[in-house]
Design a protein around this motif. Structure first.
Motif, PDB file in Angstrom:
ATOM      1  N   VAL A  29     -14.868  80.096  14.888  1.00 45.23           N
ATOM      2  CA  VAL A  29     -15.320  79.966  13.504  1.00 45.23           C
ATOM      3  C   VAL A  29     -14.638  78.769  12.840  1.00 45.23           C
ATOM      4  O   VAL A  29     -15.240  78.039  12.060  1.00 45.23           O
ATOM      5  N   ARG A  30     -13.354  78.549  13.191  1.00 40.80           N
ATOM      6  CA  ARG A  30     -12.669  77.375  12.619  1.00 40.80           C
ATOM      7  C   ARG A  30     -13.363  76.094  13.058  1.00 40.80           C
ATOM      8  O   ARG A  30     -13.454  75.131  12.302  1.00 40.80           O
ATOM      9  N   GLN A  31     -13.847  76.111  14.301  1.00 42.23           N
ATOM     10  CA  GLN A  31     -14.556  74.942  14.790  1.00 42.23           C
ATOM     11  C   GLN A  31     -15.807  74.703  13.942  1.00 42.23           C
ATOM     12  O   GLN A  31     -16.118  73.574  13.573  1.00 42.23           O
ATOM     13  N   ARG A  32     -16.493  75.805  13.593  1.00 43.02           N
ATOM     14  CA  ARG A  32     -17.682  75.644  12.756  1.00 43.02           C
ATOM     15  C   ARG A  32     -17.300  75.020  11.417  1.00 43.02           C
ATOM     16  O   ARG A  32     -18.022  74.203  10.871  1.00 43.02           O
ATOM     17  N   VAL A  33     -16.148  75.435  10.888  1.00 42.62           N
ATOM     18  CA  VAL A  33     -15.716  74.896   9.589  1.00 42.62           C
ATOM     19  C   VAL A  33     -15.477  73.386   9.699  1.00 42.62           C
ATOM     20  O   VAL A  33     -15.881  72.614   8.822  1.00 42.62           O
ATOM     21  N   GLU A  34     -14.841  72.969  10.792  1.00 40.24           N
ATOM     22  CA  GLU A  34     -14.610  71.533  10.996  1.00 40.24           C
ATOM     23  C   GLU A  34     -15.933  70.778  10.978  1.00 40.24           C
ATOM     24  O   GLU A  34     -16.047  69.695  10.397  1.00 40.24           O
ATOM     25  N   ILE A  35     -16.914  71.337  11.638  1.00 39.88           N
ATOM     26  CA  ILE A  35     -18.196  70.650  11.723  1.00 39.88           C
ATOM     27  C   ILE A  35     -18.854  70.588  10.340  1.00 39.88           C
ATOM     28  O   ILE A  35     -19.348  69.537   9.914  1.00 39.88           O
ATOM     29  N   LEU A  36     -18.792  71.704   9.619  1.00 38.66           N
ATOM     30  CA  LEU A  36     -19.378  71.716   8.271  1.00 38.66           C
ATOM     31  C   LEU A  36     -18.707  70.662   7.394  1.00 38.66           C
ATOM     32  O   LEU A  36     -19.346  69.975   6.601  1.00 38.66           O
ATOM     33  N   LYS A  37     -17.392  70.541   7.558  1.00 37.12           N
ATOM     34  CA  LYS A  37     -16.646  69.590   6.750  1.00 37.12           C
ATOM     35  C   LYS A  37     -17.148  68.164   6.996  1.00 37.12           C
ATOM     36  O   LYS A  37     -17.365  67.392   6.059  1.00 37.12           O
ATOM     37  N   ALA A  38     -17.332  67.853   8.274  1.00 38.51           N
ATOM     38  CA  ALA A  38     -17.812  66.506   8.595  1.00 38.51           C
ATOM     39  C   ALA A  38     -19.225  66.296   8.048  1.00 38.51           C
ATOM     40  O   ALA A  38     -19.555  65.221   7.541  1.00 38.51           O
ATOM     41  N   LEU A  39     -20.038  67.343   8.135  1.00 35.63           N
ATOM     42  CA  LEU A  39     -21.416  67.206   7.649  1.00 35.63           C
ATOM     43  C   LEU A  39     -21.437  67.019   6.133  1.00 35.63           C
ATOM     44  O   LEU A  39     -22.193  66.221   5.591  1.00 35.63           O
ATOM     45  N   HIS A  40     -20.574  67.736   5.458  1.00 35.57           N
ATOM     46  CA  HIS A  40     -20.537  67.672   4.001  1.00 35.57           C
ATOM     47  C   HIS A  40     -20.277  66.253   3.506  1.00 35.57           C
ATOM     48  O   HIS A  40     -20.791  65.823   2.488  1.00 35.57           O
ATOM     49  N   ARG A  41     -19.464  65.519   4.253  1.00 29.84           N
ATOM     50  CA  ARG A  41     -19.102  64.183   3.785  1.00 29.84           C
ATOM     51  C   ARG A  41     -20.178  63.155   4.054  1.00 29.84           C
ATOM     52  O   ARG A  41     -20.086  62.034   3.589  1.00 29.84           O
ATOM     53  N   GLN A  42     -21.162  63.539   4.872  1.00 25.01           N
ATOM     54  CA  GLN A  42     -22.263  62.634   5.172  1.00 25.01           C
ATOM     55  C   GLN A  42     -21.786  61.258   5.590  1.00 25.01           C
ATOM     56  O   GLN A  42     -22.213  60.232   5.057  1.00 25.01           O
ATOM     57  N   ALA A  43     -20.900  61.255   6.572  1.00 29.40           N
ATOM     58  CA  ALA A  43     -20.424  59.970   7.083  1.00 29.40           C
ATOM     59  C   ALA A  43     -21.572  59.229   7.760  1.00 29.40           C
ATOM     60  O   ALA A  43     -22.503  59.840   8.271  1.00 29.40           O
ATOM     61  N   GLU A  44     -21.503  57.912   7.733  1.00 31.59           N
ATOM     62  CA  GLU A  44     -22.550  57.128   8.399  1.00 31.59           C
ATOM     63  C   GLU A  44     -22.283  57.044   9.893  1.00 31.59           C
ATOM     64  O   GLU A  44     -23.199  56.886  10.696  1.00 31.59           O
ATOM     65  N   VAL A  45     -21.003  57.063  10.241  1.00 27.55           N
ATOM     66  CA  VAL A  45     -20.652  57.116  11.654  1.00 27.55           C
ATOM     67  C   VAL A  45     -19.794  58.359  11.848  1.00 27.55           C
ATOM     68  O   VAL A  45     -18.733  58.493  11.250  1.00 27.55           O
ATOM     69  N   LEU A  46     -20.294  59.275  12.649  1.00 24.24           N
ATOM     70  CA  LEU A  46     -19.627  60.565  12.797  1.00 24.24           C
ATOM     71  C   LEU A  46     -19.056  60.669  14.210  1.00 24.24           C
ATOM     72  O   LEU A  46     -19.766  60.494  15.199  1.00 24.24           O
ATOM     73  N   LEU A  64     -17.342  63.060  16.922  1.00 24.47           N
ATOM     74  CA  LEU A  64     -17.125  64.469  17.248  1.00 24.47           C
ATOM     75  C   LEU A  64     -16.334  64.537  18.554  1.00 24.47           C
ATOM     76  O   LEU A  64     -16.850  64.233  19.620  1.00 24.47           O
ATOM     77  N   ASP A  65     -15.045  64.930  18.456  1.00 27.44           N
ATOM     78  CA  ASP A  65     -14.208  64.998  19.656  1.00 27.44           C
ATOM     79  C   ASP A  65     -14.214  66.432  20.182  1.00 27.44           C
ATOM     80  O   ASP A  65     -13.544  67.297  19.640  1.00 27.44           O
ATOM     81  N   GLU A  66     -14.961  66.663  21.217  1.00 26.85           N
ATOM     82  CA  GLU A  66     -15.115  67.981  21.835  1.00 26.85           C
ATOM     83  C   GLU A  66     -15.392  69.071  20.798  1.00 26.85           C
ATOM     84  O   GLU A  66     -14.642  70.036  20.680  1.00 26.85           O
ATOM     85  N   PRO A  67     -16.483  68.920  20.066  1.00 24.76           N
ATOM     86  CA  PRO A  67     -16.773  69.897  19.014  1.00 24.76           C
ATOM     87  C   PRO A  67     -17.242  71.221  19.581  1.00 24.76           C
ATOM     88  O   PRO A  67     -17.237  72.229  18.872  1.00 24.76           O
ATOM     89  N   THR A  68     -17.628  71.258  20.825  1.00 20.43           N
ATOM     90  CA  THR A  68     -18.286  72.446  21.333  1.00 20.43           C
ATOM     91  C   THR A  68     -17.401  73.280  22.246  1.00 20.43           C
ATOM     92  O   THR A  68     -17.850  74.268  22.803  1.00 20.43           O
ATOM     93  N   ALA A  69     -16.126  72.882  22.390  1.00 23.42           N
ATOM     94  CA  ALA A  69     -15.266  73.553  23.366  1.00 23.42           C
ATOM     95  C   ALA A  69     -15.216  75.065  23.161  1.00 23.42           C
ATOM     96  O   ALA A  69     -15.134  75.815  24.117  1.00 23.42           O
ATOM     97  N   VAL A  70     -15.238  75.518  21.906  1.00 19.32           N
ATOM     98  CA  VAL A  70     -15.164  76.965  21.697  1.00 19.32           C
ATOM     99  C   VAL A  70     -16.401  77.518  20.988  1.00 19.32           C
ATOM    100  O   VAL A  70     -16.327  78.506  20.277  1.00 19.32           O
ATOM    101  N   LEU A  71     -17.546  76.887  21.181  1.00 16.76           N
ATOM    102  CA  LEU A  71     -18.792  77.419  20.607  1.00 16.76           C
ATOM    103  C   LEU A  71     -19.622  78.097  21.692  1.00 16.76           C
ATOM    104  O   LEU A  71     -19.534  77.751  22.868  1.00 16.76           O
ATOM    105  N   THR A  72     -20.431  79.056  21.271  1.00 10.02           N
ATOM    106  CA  THR A  72     -21.341  79.704  22.219  1.00 10.02           C
ATOM    107  C   THR A  72     -22.577  78.838  22.395  1.00 10.02           C
ATOM    108  O   THR A  72     -22.891  78.015  21.526  1.00 10.02           O
ATOM    109  N   PRO A  73     -23.308  79.030  23.482  1.00  7.09           N
ATOM    110  CA  PRO A  73     -24.450  78.161  23.756  1.00  7.09           C
ATOM    111  C   PRO A  73     -25.446  78.097  22.596  1.00  7.09           C
ATOM    112  O   PRO A  73     -25.948  77.009  22.275  1.00  7.09           O
ATOM    113  N   GLY A  74     -25.701  79.222  21.968  1.00  8.17           N
ATOM    114  CA  GLY A  74     -26.648  79.206  20.849  1.00  8.17           C
ATOM    115  C   GLY A  74     -26.155  78.300  19.735  1.00  8.17           C
ATOM    116  O   GLY A  74     -26.917  77.518  19.138  1.00  8.17           O
TER     117      GLY A  74
END
Ligand SMILES: Nc1ncnc2c1ncn2[C@@H]1O[C@H](COP(=O)(O)OP(=O)(O)OP(=O)(O)O)[C@@H](O)[C@H]1O
Ligand SMILES: [Mg+2]
Lengths: 525, 356
Positions: free
Chosen positions: A161-178, A180-190
């Motif tokens: 869930v913390r990983q999801r928060v990190e991703i949301l944070k990056a999305l919120h800032r709407q960076a032009e160049v994003l 993502l360093d191993e964003p999926t290491a602890v996410l489920t396939p879905g």
């Protein structure tokens, strides 16, 4: 690297337009270690660019240079064709860059919403508009299908869930160049799938994404270009549409994959682990567990599948003695472990690879040798009659480092100087070395490269073949299928399904894991 | 060769910081002396002479003994990230316990000496131990509870030495002189320097050994580095906390016993706390920065600062408080560095997660 990509991004770079970001001749050393050596990387606007390579190849270091966290020893960083000098991430952010880090950088004592909007807060009368922040999080998480409670305190959340928060944070800032360093290491396939849908959509709208991953499937499904690093230099630049899984793997590890074979059916004897009727209520930071029973026999791997936060961690912590259940028993070789602490349980034959590597599995400030000694420090050859031999600890550490192929400048350096995947290998090496009757492993291959992942699978299967019992928690269906004899699916603290590994296809497991969609993530109240 | 070069490069900055702190303090001291119209060279010379000249060394070594013990009392729990600021209370508890035993138990030196020393160590250890369950059960930070428990202990000793244990007819609050059997044997030709120094050096050796070469020492370091990792490894943080605090208190108590069992062989109210051994010990431990083997060096430095300051006052008329000021400057520089490192890390973290 010219022309638009075959995957047809709407905003592929027109001829002549400068790339969104570019690294030229980047070199970075850490003392005697040459982490990145003269690397060029071109991130064309509106593309998703995979950066792959073995553990310790220099991916995180390279991305940190792009994000201003490390000053390169040589080389330039260009944004839209102009050189930028990044002396801190603040400069990088000002230049429109955003990054999700391999090791999280969240404030544990703040809520999810506060973390997501941090430094880009919606304000009302000059103060943080909490409601607006929470709405923003709900909206973002609905958009990408990552379920998070915006009001939860971050330190009470499971890692996924913390990983999801990190991703949301990056999305919120709407960076032009994003980045993502191993964003999926602890996410489920879905969750991975929905993340990539969002990434693709962002790329179509012109965002440029650099994605570090070890998973070939993600490279093939979500990216346009691939840059492969090995030992700090670029060994291949590929166009995703024109490549194959085999080619990517070959470029990453210099050989093909020989998947570990899983010879099922050697299960024998009395169960090693018997869990019966374990129950505990939900608490702040803990999901509930509802009447869970399971047994693991010698020579058997029992897998636990499920979306992070459905009681897996609580169940595992009950088995290893870090948590006391409200009801139910845990038995090892028929002996009730009730009332026994972690040390006694470890003494009776439990080894444990935890999911939270920085917080639980390692101590970043201690040396590699000290990290490898925990649990072995009171038995020969390291500990003898109240004495501890630092020399024996170093010798054993060197042997374990060699056996698992940990890339490190030595066993006396602090663990914090190791790359993520290499730190993971340290944890595995230490726990495998116990040769305990029961091995509890959470996410054994998180962050390790495909070659090492295959090696770790082989080690776990050998462990089982020697008669070891393994309780495996994993979010990766392919991993469960490769290793497990039986798979239990946990949903909202209950065992929602029990399958023979042969029947555990992606579809069946995937469906069972989110069986009643409303309940997922419900554990993190 | 290569390994050596690497070690030097990695080791250099860490070792430079304490040296830098000392240099800054020396500079500040020089400026103060200049402002007071004193030649700094003469001032420092007077300070060193005050501590190290033949006539003063005897007294200085006694101060060194106490400061070294108090630096251990701080350094031992600091290894696991707990800070013992209650040295004064533990020191006084040890001193008053040793005095009480010496004054009430008749016996030969062979019995009384160990008995008093052990009583002092037990009293100091017992007082410090109270902070362990307060921290692990009730969540009161050790740094706070040790400090808070210190004051009432000092007050209690003050009461004891005024009433039940007071020397009758004496104008100052003090116990009677301890019986000869409770006098620590002094070194030949010395009156202050005695077996106490040997005891404290033995404790230092044991500490260095335990730290580097025993499972317990390893566990203490693990608990200091990451509590989550320690719990995961099955280490008992409550037990380690209790163990380190009890040992720390025992060393402080030992120091108290040694002081009352040395010249002038009594517990005099204020005599244990007024010289500021606890503070100097904390400073010495901070300067040694988690390397117990360096404690004798840093303790010696602070002994010169605190004992030599009196000589400086006498010879060049600079107030002796300058010694304490210099100690404070050393700590300040060390603290500033920690703060600066934290601040930079926090800035980087914030920056990493925020929009400018
Ligand atoms: N702070 C540091 N001090 C010393 N060496 C470092 C430091 N950071 C990284 N290294 C070294 O640099 C090399 C590259 O590390 P990096 O973290 O970039 O690897 P990576 O490709 O991200 O690996 P992983 O897939 O395991 O995360 C490694 O050998 C690592 O040990
Ligand atoms: Mg990395």
């Amino acid at each position: 690297m010219t022309g638009s990509t075959a995957s047809g991004t709407a905003h592929g770079s027109a001829a002549g337009a400068p790339p969104a970001a570019e690294l030229r001749g980047i070199t970075k050393r850490f003392g005697p270690v040459l982490a990145v050596d003269g690397v060029d990387l071109v991130l064309e606007r509106g593309t998703v660019h995979a950066v792959v390579g073995e553990n310790g190849a220099g991916k995180s270091t390279l991305m940190s240079v792009l994000y201003g966290l490390h000053r390169p020893d040589a080389g330039q960083v260009l944004r839209d064709g102009r050189e930028v000098r990044l002396s801190s991430p603040l400069d990088a952010i000002a230049a429109g860059l955003g990054m999700v880090h391999q090791n999280f950088r969240l404030f544990g004592s703040l809520t999810v919403a506060e973390n997501v909007v941090y430094r880009a807060e919606p304000r009302r009368f000059g103060v943080l508009d909490r409601r607006a922040a929470e709405r923003r999080v709900e909206e973002l998480s609905a958009r990408i299908g990552l379920d998070v409670d915006p009001t939860a305190r971050v330190d009470t959340l499971p890692l996924g869930v913390r990983q999801r928060v990190e991703i949301l944070k990056a999305l919120h800032r709407q960076a032009e160049v994003l980045i993502l360093d191993e964003p999926t290491a602890v996410l489920t396939p879905g969750e991975v799938d929905s993340l990539f849908v969002v990434v693709r959509r962002m790329a179509e709208q012109g965002t440029t994404v650099a994605l570090v991953t070890h998973k070939v499937r993600e490279v093939l499904e979500a990216t346009d270009r691939v840059t492969v690093l090995r030992d700090g230099v670029v060994t291949a630049r590929l166009t995703t549409a024109e490549t194959t899984a085999g080619e990517v793997v070959e470029a990453m590890i210099g050989r093909g994959l020989v998947p570990a074979v899983n010879p099922r059916g050697a299960v024998s004897g009395e169960p090693v682990l018997e869990v019966s009727g374990v129950r505990m209520p939900a608490a702040p930071g803990a999901s509930r567990v509802q009447d869970v029973s399971l047994r693991v026999s010698p020579g058997e791997v029992v897998g636990i599948a499920g979306v992070s936060g459905n009681g897996q961690r609580e169940l595992v912590e009950t088995v290893v003695g870090l948590r006391t259940p409200e009801a139910g028993t845990v038995r090892l070789h028929g002996r009730d472990l009730g009332g026994l602490g972690v040390r006694e349980r470890r003494g009776l034959g439990i080894a444990y690879v935890p999911e939270d590597r920085p917080g639980v599995g390692t101590a970043a400030a201690l040396s590699v040798a000290d990290n490898l000694a925990l649990g072995h420090h009171r038995s020969p050859p390291i500990g003898r009659r109240g004495r501890l031999s630092p020399r024996a600890a170093r010798t054993q550490a060197a042997e374990l480092v060699r056996r698992l192929g940990v890339k490190t400048a030595g066993v006396a350096v602090p663990l914090s100087s190791l790359s993520g995947g290499n730190a993971q290998k340290v944890v595995l090496a230490r726990e495998l070395h116990h040769e305990a009757a029961l091995l509890v492993v959470e996410q054994p291959t998180q962050g390790v490269d495909v070659g090492a992942g295959e090696e770790i699978h082989r080690l776990l299967l050998e462990y089982r073949a020697r008669g070891g019992a393994v309780l495996l928690v994993s979010y990766e269906i392919s991993e469960l299928r490769a290793l497990a004899d039986r798979v239990l699916v946990m949903l909202d603290g209950e065992v929602a399904a029990e399958l023979d590994a042969a029947d555990a296809t992606d579809e069946v497991l995937g469906a069972a894991m989110v069986h009643s969609a409303g309940a997922t993530g419900g554990g993190e109240r | 060769m290569n390994a050596l070069a690497q070690r030097l490069r990695l080791g250099a900055p860490a070792a430079l910081v304490p040296l830098g702190a000392v240099a800054v303090a020396a500079l500040v001291g020089a400026l103060v002396m200049l402002a007071a119209g004193v030649d700094p060279l003469r001032g420092y010379e007077a300070m060193f002479r005050g501590a190290l000249s033949v006539s003063n060394i005897d007294f200085a070594v006694a101060g060194f003994t106490a400061i070294l013990a108090m630096s251990l009392a701080f350094a031992i729990p600091a290894r696991m990230g707990e800070y013992n600021l209650g040295g004064d209370g533990q020191l006084v508890a040890g001193g008053i316990a040793a005095a009480a035993v010496a004054l009430s138990v008749p016996g030969p030196a062979a019995l009384l000496l160990p008995l008093c020393v052990v009583a002092g160590a037990l009293a100091g250890g017992a007082l410090a131990s109270v902070s362990a369950p307060l921290s692990t059960r009730a969540g009161v930070p050790v740094i706070i509870s040790t400090l808070l428990l210190s004051t009432p202990m000092v007050a209690l000793a003050s009461y004891l030495v005024r009433f039940p244990l007071a020397e009758e007819g004496s104008p100052v609050p003090q116990t009677p002189r301890l019986p000869d059997a409770a006098h620590l044997p002094a070194f030949p030709g010395m009156s202050y320097t005695n077996v106490g120094l040997v005891l404290v050096l033995l404790v230092l050796l044991v500490t260095v050994y335990v730290d580097a070469r025993t499972p317990v020492g390893y566990e203490i370091r693990v608990a200091g580095a990451n509590r989550g990792f320690a719990a995961y490894g099955g280490l008992s943080v409550p037990r380690l906390t209790l163990g380190t605090l009890a040992s720390a208190g025992a060393v402080a108590g030992l120091a108290g016993a040694v002081i009352v069992m040395s010249q002038p062989f009594r517990f005099i109210d204020d005599a244990l706390t007024a010289p500021g051994y606890t503070f100097a010990g904390v400073a010495a431990a901070l300067l040694a920065g988690g390397r117990p083997a360096l404690l004798p060096l840093t303790a010696a430095l602070f002994t010169i600062l605190s004992v030599g300051a009196a000589g400086m006052e006498r010879d060049v008329d600079v107030p002796r408080q300058l010694g304490q000021v210099l100690q404070a400057v050393v700590i300040l520089v060390l603290a500033l560095r920690v703060l600066a490192a934290r601040w930079m890390a926090a800035r980087a973290r914030r920056a990493a997660g925020g929009r400018a």
